[in-house]
Structures are given as structure tokens and as C-alpha cells.
Design a protein around this motif. Structure first.
Motif, PDB file in Angstrom:
ATOM      1  N   PRO A 123       0.829  -1.203   0.000  1.00  0.00           N
ATOM      2  CA  PRO A 123       0.000   0.000   0.000  1.00  0.00           C
ATOM      3  C   PRO A 123       0.873   1.267   0.000  1.00  0.00           C
ATOM      4  N   THR A 124       0.703   2.076  -1.032  1.00  0.00           N
ATOM      5  CA  THR A 124       1.600   3.216  -1.180  1.00  0.00           C
ATOM      6  C   THR A 124       1.315   4.301  -0.153  1.00  0.00           C
ATOM      7  N   CYS A 125       0.066   4.380   0.325  1.00  0.00           N
ATOM      8  CA  CYS A 125      -0.223   5.387   1.363  1.00  0.00           C
ATOM      9  C   CYS A 125       0.555   5.068   2.636  1.00  0.00           C
ATOM     10  N   ILE A 126       0.656   3.782   2.968  1.00  0.00           N
ATOM     11  CA  ILE A 126       1.438   3.397   4.153  1.00  0.00           C
ATOM     12  C   ILE A 126       2.903   3.754   3.928  1.00  0.00           C
ATOM     13  N   SER A 127       3.392   3.538   2.697  1.00  0.00           N
ATOM     14  CA  SER A 127       4.800   3.821   2.421  1.00  0.00           C
ATOM     15  C   SER A 127       5.130   5.301   2.612  1.00  0.00           C
ATOM     16  N   VAL A 128       4.203   6.187   2.245  1.00  0.00           N
ATOM     17  CA  VAL A 128       4.520   7.624   2.322  1.00  0.00           C
ATOM     18  C   VAL A 128       4.125   8.261   3.649  1.00  0.00           C
ATOM     19  N   CYS A 129       3.285   7.612   4.430  1.00  0.00           N
ATOM     20  CA  CYS A 129       2.819   8.235   5.678  1.00  0.00           C
ATOM     21  C   CYS A 129       3.968   8.334   6.679  1.00  0.00           C
ATOM     22  N   PRO A 130       4.266   9.544   7.142  1.00  0.00           N
ATOM     23  CA  PRO A 130       5.414   9.719   8.032  1.00  0.00           C
ATOM     24  C   PRO A 130       5.187   9.211   9.455  1.00  0.00           C
ATOM     25  N   ILE A 131       3.940   8.959   9.822  1.00  0.00           N
ATOM     26  CA  ILE A 131       3.693   8.583  11.219  1.00  0.00           C
ATOM     27  C   ILE A 131       3.008   7.222  11.364  1.00  0.00           C
ATOM     28  N   ASP A 132       2.908   6.453  10.259  1.00  0.00           N
ATOM     29  CA  ASP A 132       2.331   5.108  10.339  1.00  0.00           C
ATOM     30  C   ASP A 132       0.962   5.066  11.010  1.00  0.00           C
ATOM     31  N   CYS A 133       0.057   5.899  10.527  1.00  0.00           N
ATOM     32  CA  CYS A 133      -1.276   5.916  11.150  1.00  0.00           C
ATOM     33  C   CYS A 133      -2.324   5.219  10.290  1.00  0.00           C
ATOM     34  N   ILE A 134      -1.898   4.424   9.292  1.00  0.00           N
ATOM     35  CA  ILE A 134      -2.852   3.750   8.406  1.00  0.00           C
ATOM     36  C   ILE A 134      -2.818   2.245   8.698  1.00  0.00           C
ATOM     37  N   ILE A 135      -3.997   1.694   8.964  1.00  0.00           N
ATOM     38  CA  ILE A 135      -4.097   0.293   9.398  1.00  0.00           C
ATOM     39  C   ILE A 135      -5.109  -0.452   8.534  1.00  0.00           C
TER      40      ILE A 135
END
Ligand code: SF4
Ligand code: SF4
Length: 82
Positions: free
Chosen positions: A47-59
Motif C-alpha cells: 500500500p503506497t499510502c502506508i509507504s509515504v505516511c510519516p507517522i504510520d497511522c494507516i491500518i
């Protein structure tokens, strides 16, 4: 589908990266439309959103668990062969 938790800091990194246009700015934080999120199946290995998120808030969305096969079916519906 994936879920953005309320830890999101609205940094705007993920929204332009989603290949399905599934991410939008909601009332308070960025949100993911589960109907459009294929967990990046068909586009990327991860998941590319997880890759770019700086704070790992996507689950993983607890109410929208899908198999790889279901995610592929969604990908085909969203991107019909020309
Ligand atoms: Fe978009 Fe992929 Fe993130 Fe789903 S996992 S919201 S398809 S970038
Ligand atoms: Fe929120 Fe992460 Fe997206 Fe930034 S990249 S807007 S912190 S979910």
C-alpha cells in the motif's frame, strides 16, 4: 481496505499518491473510501499510502477485511480493460 486512524496529522502526503483516488479530506482528518481502496492491489506491491505516511497511522480496516481475490475483483471493476 485500509483505515486512517485519528493520529493522522493531515500532512497531505498520501492523498495525491493513491492510484484509486480513494483518499479524501474529511471533516477532521484524511479518510479512505473503502469502496475505492484495493490496498494497492494491481498497482503496487505494498500500500503506497502506508509507504509515504510519516507517522504510520494507516491500518487494516477492521470492518472491511478482504481477500487478495476480492481486492483484485475490485481493481478490475475500478479499472475495466479497455
Ligand atoms: Fe489508496 Fe492504496 Fe492507500 Fe488504498 S492502500 S487508500 S488504494 S494508496
Ligand atoms: Fe494523514 Fe498519514 Fe496521510 Fe499524512 S500521510 S495525511 S499523516 S494518513
Amino acid at each position: 481496505a485500509l483505515l486512517i486512524t485519528d493520529k493522522c496529522i493531515n500532512c497531505d502526503m498520501c492523498e495525491p499518491e493513491c492510484p484509486n483516488g480513494a483518499i479524501y479530506y474529511g471533516p477532521e482528518i484524511y479518510e479512505i473510501d473503502p469502496a475505492l481502496c484495493t490496498e494497492c492491489v494491481g498497482h503496487y506491491d505494498k500500500p503506497t499510502c502506508i509507504s509515504v505516511c510519516p507517522i504510520d497511522c494507516i491500518i487494516d480496516h477492521p470492518e472491511h477485511r478482504e481477500t487478495e481475490e476480492q481486492l483484485w475483483e475490485k481493481f478490475v471493476l475500478l479499472h475495466p480493460p479497455q
